[in-house]
Design a protein around this motif. Structure first.
Motif, PDB file in Angstrom:
ATOM      1  N   ASP A  11       5.254  16.919   0.561  1.00 23.43           N
ATOM      2  CA  ASP A  11       4.477  15.983   1.365  1.00 23.43           C
ATOM      3  C   ASP A  11       3.224  15.465   0.660  1.00 23.43           C
ATOM      4  O   ASP A  11       2.148  15.378   1.244  1.00 23.43           O
ATOM      5  CB  ASP A  11       4.103  16.596   2.728  1.00 23.43           C
ATOM      6  N   MET A  12       3.390  15.141  -0.604  1.00 23.22           N
ATOM      7  CA  MET A  12       2.304  14.511  -1.379  1.00 23.22           C
ATOM      8  C   MET A  12       2.904  13.378  -2.207  1.00 23.22           C
ATOM      9  O   MET A  12       4.095  13.418  -2.543  1.00 23.22           O
ATOM     10  CB  MET A  12       1.676  15.532  -2.341  1.00 23.22           C
ATOM     11  N   PRO A  13       2.092  12.373  -2.547  1.00 23.66           N
ATOM     12  CA  PRO A  13       2.625  11.336  -3.439  1.00 23.66           C
ATOM     13  C   PRO A  13       3.021  11.933  -4.795  1.00 23.66           C
ATOM     14  O   PRO A  13       2.340  12.835  -5.294  1.00 23.66           O
ATOM     15  CB  PRO A  13       1.450  10.361  -3.597  1.00 23.66           C
ATOM     16  N   TYR A  65       1.193   6.440  -8.525  1.00 19.83           N
ATOM     17  CA  TYR A  65       1.311   7.342  -7.372  1.00 19.83           C
ATOM     18  C   TYR A  65       2.211   6.657  -6.360  1.00 19.83           C
ATOM     19  O   TYR A  65       2.054   5.459  -6.105  1.00 19.83           O
ATOM     20  CB  TYR A  65      -0.060   7.591  -6.743  1.00 19.83           C
ATOM     21  N   LEU A  66       3.128   7.390  -5.784  1.00 15.34           N
ATOM     22  CA  LEU A  66       4.030   6.799  -4.793  1.00 15.34           C
ATOM     23  C   LEU A  66       4.163   7.746  -3.603  1.00 15.34           C
ATOM     24  O   LEU A  66       4.495   8.923  -3.763  1.00 15.34           O
ATOM     25  CB  LEU A  66       5.409   6.541  -5.427  1.00 15.34           C
ATOM     26  N   ALA A  67       3.893   7.190  -2.403  1.00 17.52           N
ATOM     27  CA  ALA A  67       3.999   7.993  -1.180  1.00 17.52           C
ATOM     28  C   ALA A  67       5.472   8.279  -0.885  1.00 17.52           C
ATOM     29  O   ALA A  67       6.318   7.391  -1.027  1.00 17.52           O
ATOM     30  CB  ALA A  67       3.361   7.242  -0.018  1.00 17.52           C
ATOM     31  N   PRO A  68       5.775   9.513  -0.474  1.00 16.46           N
ATOM     32  CA  PRO A  68       7.178   9.846  -0.198  1.00 16.46           C
ATOM     33  C   PRO A  68       7.663   9.258   1.123  1.00 16.46           C
ATOM     34  O   PRO A  68       6.872   8.848   1.968  1.00 16.46           O
ATOM     35  CB  PRO A  68       7.171  11.377  -0.138  1.00 16.46           C
ATOM     36  N   LYS A  69       8.975   9.239   1.271  1.00 21.38           N
ATOM     37  CA  LYS A  69       9.576   8.866   2.555  1.00 21.38           C
ATOM     38  C   LYS A  69       9.740  10.145   3.372  1.00 21.38           C
ATOM     39  O   LYS A  69       9.915  11.227   2.812  1.00 21.38           O
ATOM     40  CB  LYS A  69      10.941   8.220   2.314  1.00 21.38           C
ATOM     41  N   ILE A  70       9.674   9.999   4.694  1.00 22.35           N
ATOM     42  CA  ILE A  70       9.906  11.174   5.548  1.00 22.35           C
ATOM     43  C   ILE A  70      10.973  10.844   6.582  1.00 22.35           C
ATOM     44  O   ILE A  70      11.173   9.681   6.931  1.00 22.35           O
ATOM     45  CB  ILE A  70       8.614  11.662   6.266  1.00 22.35           C
ATOM     46  N   HIS A  94       0.809  -1.230   0.000  1.00 19.30           N
ATOM     47  CA  HIS A  94       0.000   0.000   0.000  1.00 19.30           C
ATOM     48  C   HIS A  94       0.842   1.280   0.000  1.00 19.30           C
ATOM     49  O   HIS A  94       0.458   2.297   0.572  1.00 19.30           O
ATOM     50  CB  HIS A  94      -0.980   0.010   1.189  1.00 19.30           C
ATOM     51  N   VAL A  95       1.976   1.197  -0.657  1.00 17.99           N
ATOM     52  CA  VAL A  95       2.872   2.347  -0.767  1.00 17.99           C
ATOM     53  C   VAL A  95       2.667   3.042  -2.124  1.00 17.99           C
ATOM     54  O   VAL A  95       2.785   4.254  -2.239  1.00 17.99           O
ATOM     55  CB  VAL A  95       4.334   1.854  -0.608  1.00 17.99           C
ATOM     56  N   ALA A  96       2.320   2.242  -3.118  1.00 13.96           N
ATOM     57  CA  ALA A  96       2.141   2.765  -4.474  1.00 13.96           C
ATOM     58  C   ALA A  96       0.752   2.397  -4.986  1.00 13.96           C
ATOM     59  O   ALA A  96       0.129   1.438  -4.514  1.00 13.96           O
ATOM     60  CB  ALA A  96       3.197   2.183  -5.405  1.00 13.96           C
ATOM     61  N   LEU A  97       0.289   3.200  -5.934  1.00 16.67           N
ATOM     62  CA  LEU A  97      -1.030   2.962  -6.534  1.00 16.67           C
ATOM     63  C   LEU A  97      -0.896   3.161  -8.036  1.00 16.67           C
ATOM     64  O   LEU A  97      -0.173   4.057  -8.489  1.00 16.67           O
ATOM     65  CB  LEU A  97      -2.022   3.967  -5.944  1.00 16.67           C
ATOM     66  N   THR A 136      11.753  12.522  -1.304  1.00 17.81           N
ATOM     67  CA  THR A 136      12.543  11.284  -1.392  1.00 17.81           C
ATOM     68  C   THR A 136      11.606  10.081  -1.538  1.00 17.81           C
ATOM     69  O   THR A 136      10.577   9.996  -0.858  1.00 17.81           O
ATOM     70  CB  THR A 136      13.412  11.136  -0.128  1.00 17.81           C
ATOM     71  N   LEU A 177      -9.829   4.424  -4.082  1.00 19.26           N
ATOM     72  CA  LEU A 177      -9.416   5.612  -3.336  1.00 19.26           C
ATOM     73  C   LEU A 177      -9.781   6.847  -4.155  1.00 19.26           C
ATOM     74  O   LEU A 177      -9.713   6.831  -5.383  1.00 19.26           O
ATOM     75  CB  LEU A 177      -7.911   5.586  -3.077  1.00 19.26           C
TER      76      LEU A 177
END
Lengths: 257, 14
Positions: free
Chosen positions: A232-234, A250-255, A44-47, A206, A126
């Motif tokens: 702070d957005m995919p 879509y890919l969620a960033p690392k923080i 569930h990191v990428a869509l 990142t 989503l």
């Protein structure tokens, strides 16, 4: 009843190749608008969101909106039975648990009929809001693919930084570090070779390279890729599919923890 | 140390 016919059958093969390393099973949504899919990877990191509009098909019939659950790996196996220049027809009837793929050679001297079992897949859609992105980079898809491949030999993450100077992709690993900067280049005579950067705000984000590298499996679908970024957005990595639609990842960033 | 976020943090189910 659902039936679609695609003269350029290799396109469907390339679409499935662009999804199969990211998604195991997915619901294909069929409606009068077209053939579409939205699915996440198992962590569930990428869509991935695919749209193939009905107008892009030689024949498209969908009497009512419904979803077909398919194993992407099995679909890829079935599509291996099709040659690249085959015409592909996909058919499904109401209430059946199978889908039929028909592959016709261009000279009509070979016809393959393949039946595949459908699956029940529980998945929520989503809602992806229409967003204004702080930076949008358009560049040759092969260039983006080779940058990701090169950097993934050095590190596991890529930091994408967009500034007035251009877009910089950088990574760091045990053996060292590297960065590659692409500057805006819109003067080229061939639009497919241009790099265009639209920036409202500088952005630095990142991402895990293993996902981004998977996205570049779509390279053969489009000569250009669009990378849209906001803090702070995919990230959205989009490959347009000529006259038909698009594949968007879509890919969620690392923080920082 | 960097933490991987998930997509559902950004996009809600329809």
């Amino acid at each position: 009843m659902f039936e679609l016919r695609l003269v350029q059958g290799s396109l469907l093969k390339r679409v499935i190749d662009a999804i199969k390393d990211l998604v195991n099973d997915a619901n294909f949504d069929c409606s009068s608008t077209g053939f579409s899919l939205q699915a996440m990877d198992s962590s569930h990191v990428a869509l991935v969101a695919l749209l193939l509009r009905s107008e892009g098909f030689e024949h498209f019939r969908c009497d009512r909106t419904f979803s077909m659950g398919m194993s992407i790996a099995n679909m890829a196996k079935m599509l291996k039975c099709a040659s690249n220049d085959d015409i592909i027809t996909i058919k499904a009837d109401d209430g059946t648990d199978t889908v039929t793929f028909m592959f016709e050679s261009p000279s009509q001297d070979k016809i393959s009929d393949i039946e595949m079992k459908l699956m029940d897949i529980d998945s929520d859609h989503l809602g992806i809001p229409d967003a204004e992105y702080e930076a949008i980079v358009r560049m040759p898809s092969t260039e983006f693919g080779s940058i990701c491949t090169s950097l993934s030999t050095i590190g596991d993450t890529v930091t994408i930084a967009v500034s007035k100077q251009g877009v910089t992709f950088s990574t760091k690993g045990d053996i060292g570090s590297g960065n590659i900067t692409c500057r805006q280049n819109s003067s080229t005579e061939k639009p497919e070779e241009a790099t265009i950067i639209e920036m409202k705000e500088p952005v630095v984000l990142t991402f895990a390279l293993k996902y981004i590298t998977t996205f570049t499996k779509a390279t053969s679908l489009s000569s250009q890729v669009t990378i849209s970024l906001s803090s702070d957005m995919p990230v959205v990595v989009e490959y347009k599919i000529a006259e038909m639609g698009h594949i968007r990842y879509y890919l969620a960033p690392k923080i920082e923890e | 140390q960097q933490k991987q976020q998930v997509i559902s943090r950004f996009f809600a189910p329809k």
